[in-house]
Scaffold this motif. Structure first.
Motif, PDB file in Angstrom:
ATOM      1  N   GLU A   1       1.087  -1.360   0.226  1.00 56.83           N
ATOM      2  CA  GLU A   1      -0.383   0.021  -0.052  1.00 56.83           C
ATOM      3  C   GLU A   1       0.275   1.030   0.379  1.00 56.83           C
ATOM      4  OE1 GLU A   1      -2.835   0.042   3.586  1.00 56.83           O
ATOM      5  OE2 GLU A   1      -3.918  -2.016   2.225  1.00 56.83           O
ATOM      6  N   HIS A   2       2.231   1.581   1.062  1.00 54.81           N
ATOM      7  CA  HIS A   2       2.641   2.291   0.776  1.00 54.81           C
ATOM      8  C   HIS A   2       4.288   2.067   1.260  1.00 54.81           C
ATOM      9  CE1 HIS A   2       2.671   1.726   4.329  1.00 54.81           C
ATOM     10  NE2 HIS A   2       0.869   1.266   4.995  1.00 54.81           N
ATOM     11  N   ALA A   3       5.050   3.212   0.509  1.00 54.64           N
ATOM     12  CA  ALA A   3       6.381   2.858   0.696  1.00 54.64           C
ATOM     13  C   ALA A   3       6.666   2.739   2.511  1.00 54.64           C
ATOM     14  CB  ALA A   3       7.671   3.906   0.789  1.00 54.64           C
ATOM     15  N   VAL A   4       7.734   1.793   3.032  1.00 47.41           N
ATOM     16  CA  VAL A   4       7.902   1.687   4.606  1.00 47.41           C
ATOM     17  C   VAL A   4       7.859   2.860   4.745  1.00 47.41           C
ATOM     18  CG1 VAL A   4       9.416   0.418   6.692  1.00 47.41           C
ATOM     19  CG2 VAL A   4       8.335  -0.737   4.202  1.00 47.41           C
ATOM     20  N   GLY A   5       7.881   3.186   6.170  1.00 45.84           N
ATOM     21  CA  GLY A   5       7.797   4.890   7.035  1.00 45.84           C
ATOM     22  C   GLY A   5       9.880   4.380   7.893  1.00 45.84           C
ATOM     23  N   GLN A   6      10.223   5.853   7.586  1.00 43.61           N
ATOM     24  CA  GLN A   6      11.232   5.451   8.114  1.00 43.61           C
ATOM     25  C   GLN A   6      10.965   5.475  10.244  1.00 43.61           C
ATOM     26  OE1 GLN A   6      14.106   8.867   6.942  1.00 43.61           O
ATOM     27  NE2 GLN A   6      12.411   9.856   6.322  1.00 43.61           N
TER      28      GLN A   6
ATOM     29  N   LEU B   1      23.858   1.102  -2.281  1.00 43.90           N
ATOM     30  CA  LEU B   1      23.078   1.310  -2.792  1.00 43.90           C
ATOM     31  C   LEU B   1      23.819   2.582  -3.669  1.00 43.90           C
ATOM     32  CD1 LEU B   1      21.371   2.429   0.408  1.00 43.90           C
ATOM     33  CD2 LEU B   1      20.966   0.734  -0.729  1.00 43.90           C
ATOM     34  N   THR B   2      22.546   3.505  -4.123  1.00 44.78           N
ATOM     35  CA  THR B   2      22.545   4.543  -5.372  1.00 44.78           C
ATOM     36  C   THR B   2      21.990   4.960  -5.357  1.00 44.78           C
ATOM     37  OG1 THR B   2      23.214   4.751  -7.156  1.00 44.78           O
ATOM     38  CG2 THR B   2      22.384   3.261  -7.728  1.00 44.78           C
ATOM     39  N   ARG B   3      21.857   6.302  -5.518  1.00 43.40           N
ATOM     40  CA  ARG B   3      20.954   7.420  -5.822  1.00 43.40           C
ATOM     41  C   ARG B   3      20.312   7.670  -6.943  1.00 43.40           C
ATOM     42  NH1 ARG B   3      20.411  11.241  -1.023  1.00 43.40           N
ATOM     43  NH2 ARG B   3      21.949  11.145   0.372  1.00 43.40           N
TER      44      ARG B   3
ATOM     45  N   SER C   1      14.117   9.190  -9.386  1.00 41.10           N
ATOM     46  CA  SER C   1      12.990   8.897  -8.832  1.00 41.10           C
ATOM     47  C   SER C   1      12.637   7.445  -8.718  1.00 41.10           C
ATOM     48  CB  SER C   1      11.932   8.348  -9.755  1.00 41.10           C
ATOM     49  OG  SER C   1      12.404   8.310 -10.833  1.00 41.10           O
ATOM     50  N   GLY C   2      12.269   6.257  -7.976  1.00 38.86           N
ATOM     51  CA  GLY C   2      12.634   5.224  -6.901  1.00 38.86           C
ATOM     52  C   GLY C   2      11.257   4.844  -6.511  1.00 38.86           C
TER      53      GLY C   2
ATOM     54  N   GLY D   1      13.665  11.869   2.266  1.00 38.51           N
ATOM     55  CA  GLY D   1      14.203  12.868   2.004  1.00 38.51           C
ATOM     56  C   GLY D   1      14.086  13.339   0.307  1.00 38.51           C
ATOM     57  N   SER D   2      15.098  14.127  -0.052  1.00 34.35           N
ATOM     58  CA  SER D   2      14.012  14.475  -1.463  1.00 34.35           C
ATOM     59  C   SER D   2      14.885  13.759  -2.442  1.00 34.35           C
ATOM     60  CB  SER D   2      14.615  15.964  -2.440  1.00 34.35           C
ATOM     61  OG  SER D   2      16.227  16.237  -1.481  1.00 34.35           O
ATOM     62  N   ASP D   3      15.660  12.394  -1.905  1.00 31.91           N
ATOM     63  CA  ASP D   3      16.079  11.646  -2.748  1.00 31.91           C
ATOM     64  C   ASP D   3      15.761  10.006  -2.955  1.00 31.91           C
ATOM     65  OD1 ASP D   3      18.477  13.364  -4.230  1.00 31.91           O
ATOM     66  OD2 ASP D   3      19.622  13.243  -2.359  1.00 31.91           O
ATOM     67  N   ALA D   4      15.894   9.380  -4.069  1.00 31.87           N
ATOM     68  CA  ALA D   4      15.604   7.673  -3.728  1.00 31.87           C
ATOM     69  C   ALA D   4      16.352   6.998  -3.954  1.00 31.87           C
ATOM     70  CB  ALA D   4      14.124   7.584  -4.982  1.00 31.87           C
ATOM     71  N   VAL D   5      16.689   6.075  -3.330  1.00 31.27           N
ATOM     72  CA  VAL D   5      17.430   4.705  -3.320  1.00 31.27           C
ATOM     73  C   VAL D   5      17.412   3.673  -4.139  1.00 31.27           C
ATOM     74  CG1 VAL D   5      19.580   6.300  -1.751  1.00 31.27           C
ATOM     75  CG2 VAL D   5      17.302   5.036  -1.091  1.00 31.27           C
ATOM     76  N   GLU D   6      17.909   3.449  -4.665  1.00 27.42           N
ATOM     77  CA  GLU D   6      17.591   1.500  -4.694  1.00 27.42           C
ATOM     78  C   GLU D   6      19.452   0.812  -4.258  1.00 27.42           C
ATOM     79  OE1 GLU D   6      16.571   1.341  -9.091  1.00 27.42           O
ATOM     80  OE2 GLU D   6      18.921   2.579  -9.509  1.00 27.42           O
TER      81      GLU D   6
END
Length: 201
Positions: free
Chosen positions: A18-23, A105-107, A110-111, A116-121
């Motif tokens: 349903e949603h991304a995991v919260g920090q 990980l790399t920034r 979009s991901g 924050g403002s960056d997505a990581v994968e």
């Protein structure tokens, strides 16, 4: 990699339905993962729900070593719940930084999961493949911690095969803490809505 690092990678590779995991949720689960690895390394034992330092084994992971250094070493010691909230503060950000430094990980712009403002994968590394193997094998500890943050079947602490009372205690505490955090979020949402309605009314 450690259980905490494996868990972080799994949250990127398998986002919740349903949603991304919260920090906040992830930080609590990461603190639990660290504690489970410290139990496995012989750095702590459990006395009921209290975390008792037990020796100082060599730990070859910087964040796990930092966790061990932050253990409360005076009786009556710290409960698992207190540890999760204290150690878990901003822990997901610390793991993101460490995994980026390690080249795991790399920034990107979009991901799947954005902090924050960056997505990581994750990068295709032996560490990522090791985490994926644990996940595919349904390794009980990793599966139970992932379920606490809504990955792989929702938030159920009835995970078979943990096989260790201390580990079971930690996993149950992680589930409880995540549910408590969600209750706080819901309460704030209701309060904010009521406040907005008051101003509009």
């Amino acid at each position: 990699m450690t259980t905490a690092k494996d868990l972080f990678v799994i949250t990127l590779d398998h986002p919740g339905p349903e949603h991304a995991v919260g920090q906040g949720d992830l930080s609590l689960a990461l603190a639990g993962a660290e504690l489970i690895d410290l139990i496995g390394a012989g750095a702590v034992t459990m006395d009921g729900d209290r975390v008792v330092p037990d020796g100082a084994p060599a730990l070859d992971d910087r964040l796990l070593g930092e966790a061990a250094a932050r253990l409360t070493r005076q009786p009556p010691y710290e409960t698992v719940e207190d540890w999760l909230w204290r150690r878990g503060r901003d822990l997901s950000a610390a793991y993101q930084s460490a995994l980026e430094e390690d080249g795991e990980l790399t920034r990107k712009r979009s991901g799947r999961l954005s902090f924050g403002s960056d997505a990581v994968e994750p990068v295709d590394t032996p560490g990522r493949r090791g985490a994926a193997a644990r996940w595919e094998e349904k390794e009980p500890v990793l599966t139970a911690l992932a379920s606490a943050v809504g990955i792989g079947g929702g938030r159920s602490e009835d995970q078979p095969g943990l096989g260790d009372e201390a580990v079971t205690t930690v996993v149950a505490a992680v589930h409880d803490a995540v549910m408590e955090l969600e209750a706080v979020r819901q309460r704030r949402t209701i309060e904010n809505s009521a406040f907005a309605n008051l101003w509009r009314g």
